[in-house]
Design a protein around this motif. Structure first.
Motif, mmCIF file in Angstrom:
data_model
loop_
_atom_site.group_PDB
_atom_site.id
_atom_site.type_symbol
_atom_site.label_atom_id
_atom_site.label_comp_id
_atom_site.label_asym_id
_atom_site.label_seq_id
_atom_site.Cartn_x
_atom_site.Cartn_y
_atom_site.Cartn_z
ATOM 1 N N LEU A 190 0.830 -1.208 0.000
ATOM 2 C CA LEU A 190 0.000 0.000 0.000
ATOM 3 C C LEU A 190 0.863 1.255 0.000
ATOM 4 C CD1 LEU A 190 -2.778 -1.099 2.528
ATOM 5 C CD2 LEU A 190 -2.988 -0.923 0.031
ATOM 6 N N ASP A 191 1.956 1.244 0.757
ATOM 7 C CA ASP A 191 2.887 2.383 0.764
ATOM 8 C C ASP A 191 3.508 2.604 -0.622
ATOM 9 O OD1 ASP A 191 2.934 3.804 3.168
ATOM 10 O OD2 ASP A 191 4.212 2.321 4.145
ATOM 11 N N LEU A 192 3.899 1.516 -1.269
ATOM 12 C CA LEU A 192 4.469 1.621 -2.621
ATOM 13 C C LEU A 192 3.442 2.183 -3.601
ATOM 14 C CD1 LEU A 192 6.393 -1.784 -2.801
ATOM 15 C CD2 LEU A 192 7.432 0.499 -2.745
ATOM 16 N N LEU A 193 2.214 1.729 -3.480
ATOM 17 C CA LEU A 193 1.157 2.214 -4.368
ATOM 18 C C LEU A 193 0.840 3.683 -4.098
ATOM 19 C CD1 LEU A 193 -1.165 -0.916 -4.379
ATOM 20 C CD2 LEU A 193 0.295 -0.089 -6.234
ATOM 21 N N LEU A 194 0.886 4.079 -2.840
ATOM 22 C CA LEU A 194 0.692 5.484 -2.481
ATOM 23 C C LEU A 194 1.742 6.343 -3.174
ATOM 24 C CD1 LEU A 194 -0.501 7.817 -0.751
ATOM 25 C CD2 LEU A 194 0.951 7.013 1.111
ATOM 26 N N ASP A 195 3.002 5.947 -3.092
ATOM 27 C CA ASP A 195 4.087 6.694 -3.745
ATOM 28 C C ASP A 195 3.885 6.756 -5.253
ATOM 29 O OD1 ASP A 195 5.350 7.121 -1.324
ATOM 30 O OD2 ASP A 195 6.848 5.548 -1.613
ATOM 31 N N ALA A 196 3.527 5.627 -5.859
ATOM 32 C CA ALA A 196 3.328 5.583 -7.310
ATOM 33 C C ALA A 196 2.197 6.517 -7.731
ATOM 34 C CB ALA A 196 3.047 4.155 -7.761
ATOM 35 N N CYS A 197 1.096 6.482 -7.013
ATOM 36 C CA CYS A 197 -0.044 7.327 -7.353
ATOM 37 C C CYS A 197 0.290 8.812 -7.228
ATOM 38 C CB CYS A 197 -1.245 6.991 -6.469
ATOM 39 S SG CYS A 197 -1.995 5.407 -6.838
ATOM 40 N N ILE A 198 0.993 9.171 -6.172
ATOM 41 C CA ILE A 198 1.390 10.568 -5.998
ATOM 42 C C ILE A 198 2.304 10.989 -7.149
ATOM 43 C CG2 ILE A 198 2.768 12.145 -4.577
ATOM 44 C CD1 ILE A 198 1.608 10.638 -2.107
ATOM 45 N N SER A 199 3.259 10.140 -7.490
ATOM 46 C CA SER A 199 4.188 10.458 -8.570
ATOM 47 C C SER A 199 3.491 10.582 -9.915
ATOM 48 C CB SER A 199 5.287 9.397 -8.645
ATOM 49 O OG SER A 199 6.057 9.423 -7.465
ATOM 50 N N LEU A 200 2.396 9.869 -10.094
ATOM 51 C CA LEU A 200 1.644 9.913 -11.351
ATOM 52 C C LEU A 200 0.504 10.932 -11.320
ATOM 53 C CD1 LEU A 200 1.476 6.060 -11.995
ATOM 54 C CD2 LEU A 200 2.798 7.742 -13.320
ATOM 55 N N GLY A 201 0.355 11.627 -10.199
ATOM 56 C CA GLY A 201 -0.699 12.630 -10.089
ATOM 57 C C GLY A 201 -2.090 12.039 -9.934
ATOM 58 N N GLN A 202 -2.185 10.799 -9.516
ATOM 59 C CA GLN A 202 -3.472 10.135 -9.308
ATOM 60 C C GLN A 202 -3.865 10.259 -7.836
ATOM 61 O OE1 GLN A 202 -3.607 6.185 -11.011
ATOM 62 N NE2 GLN A 202 -2.530 6.857 -12.849
ATOM 63 N N TYR A 203 -4.268 11.466 -7.451
ATOM 64 C CA TYR A 203 -4.422 11.797 -6.045
ATOM 65 C C TYR A 203 -5.609 11.114 -5.367
ATOM 66 C CZ TYR A 203 -0.948 15.164 -7.452
ATOM 67 O OH TYR A 203 0.176 15.742 -7.964
ATOM 68 N N HIS A 204 -6.705 10.901 -6.088
ATOM 69 C CA HIS A 204 -7.846 10.200 -5.471
ATOM 70 C C HIS A 204 -7.452 8.773 -5.109
ATOM 71 C CE1 HIS A 204 -10.990 13.211 -5.949
ATOM 72 N NE2 HIS A 204 -10.432 13.521 -7.114
ATOM 73 N N THR A 205 -6.762 8.114 -6.022
ATOM 74 C CA THR A 205 -6.324 6.745 -5.757
ATOM 75 C C THR A 205 -5.268 6.733 -4.661
ATOM 76 O OG1 THR A 205 -6.778 6.240 -8.071
ATOM 77 C CG2 THR A 205 -5.492 4.619 -6.846
ATOM 78 N N ALA A 206 -4.390 7.723 -4.680
ATOM 79 C CA ALA A 206 -3.365 7.837 -3.632
ATOM 80 C C ALA A 206 -4.029 7.957 -2.267
ATOM 81 C CB ALA A 206 -2.468 9.044 -3.890
ATOM 82 N N LEU A 207 -5.067 8.775 -2.174
ATOM 83 C CA LEU A 207 -5.757 8.943 -0.895
ATOM 84 C C LEU A 207 -6.401 7.636 -0.457
ATOM 85 C CD1 LEU A 207 -6.700 10.636 1.484
ATOM 86 C CD2 LEU A 207 -8.626 11.429 0.062
ATOM 87 N N ARG A 208 -6.965 6.898 -1.398
ATOM 88 C CA ARG A 208 -7.572 5.613 -1.056
ATOM 89 C C ARG A 208 -6.533 4.676 -0.432
ATOM 90 N NH1 ARG A 208 -9.118 3.201 -5.914
ATOM 91 N NH2 ARG A 208 -7.729 1.464 -5.603
ATOM 92 N N PHE A 209 -5.350 4.584 -1.059
ATOM 93 C CA PHE A 209 -4.306 3.718 -0.507
ATOM 94 C C PHE A 209 -3.755 4.292 0.800
ATOM 95 C CE2 PHE A 209 -3.712 2.331 -5.080
ATOM 96 C CZ PHE A 209 -4.303 1.097 -4.890
ATOM 97 N N GLY A 210 -3.539 5.595 0.848
ATOM 98 C CA GLY A 210 -3.004 6.229 2.052
ATOM 99 C C GLY A 210 -3.913 6.052 3.251
ATOM 100 N N THR A 211 -5.205 6.187 3.040
ATOM 101 C CA THR A 211 -6.176 6.022 4.120
ATOM 102 C C THR A 211 -6.120 4.609 4.691
ATOM 103 O OG1 THR A 211 -7.598 7.715 3.158
ATOM 104 C CG2 THR A 211 -8.629 6.182 4.706
ATOM 105 N N ARG A 212 -5.885 3.649 3.827
ATOM 106 C CA ARG A 212 -5.797 2.253 4.287
ATOM 107 C C ARG A 212 -4.573 2.023 5.171
ATOM 108 N NH1 ARG A 212 -6.869 -1.803 -0.666
ATOM 109 N NH2 ARG A 212 -6.425 -3.295 1.005
#
Length: 154
Positions: free
Chosen positions: A57-79
């Motif tokens: 989940l941490d890796l996916l959070l980083d990937a989403c932030i780097s790709l500008g996919q903030y809604h998905t990043a928040l979903r992973f970060g919240t988890r």
């Protein structure tokens, strides 16, 4: 730390070095694709508190932030919030930084009240772990002020 289906968490454990390599090489789209596939495939076989799923989940959070996919990043970060609370009891700098990351995403996406609560939690931790003069603590103070000002305008 090893809750859930053992076969599943072992497969997550085996996949992590390859995913961490993608992170180091900043191959964010590939990391996101492979990581989401793992999460989707294994569904609820392991809880978010499983240490290997948490790392994913941490890796996916980083990937989403780097790709500008903030809604998905928040979903992973919240988890990650509850597992971080479990594994990094207060006051722990890793939990403070994670809360700050989640709060920034909440704020960016318009969840001002939610962000304010998250920033307060992060600040309570980081003023103790980093000190009140640290750059991150000062940034948090600024974020707290921004959220408060936005709420006062409404």
């Amino acid at each position: 730390m090893l809750a859930g289906d053992e076969e599943v968490w072992r497969s997550l454990k085996e996949a992590l070095p390859s995913l961490e390599r993608l992170q180091a090489e900043q191959k964010w789209a590939e990391l996101l694709s492979e990581g989401v596939s793992l999460v989707d495939r294994h569904g609820d076989a392991v809880p978010d508190t499983n240490i290997y799923l948490l790392r994913l989940l941490d890796l996916l959070l980083d990937a989403c932030i780097s790709l500008g996919q903030y809604h998905t990043a928040l979903r992973f970060g919240t988890r990650t919030v509850e597992p971080y609370r479990l594994y990094y009891p207060d006051p722990h700098p890793a939990r403070g930084v994670q809360l700050m990351r989640v709060g920034k995403l909440q704020h960016l996406l318009g969840g001002v009240e939610e962000a304010l609560k998250t920033f307060r939690q992060a600040y309570d931790i980081m003023k103790m772990t980093h000190g009140t003069e640290h750059t991150l603590t000062n940034e948090l103070q600024g974020k707290l002020g921004e959220c408060q000002a936005e709420l006062n305008r409404d």
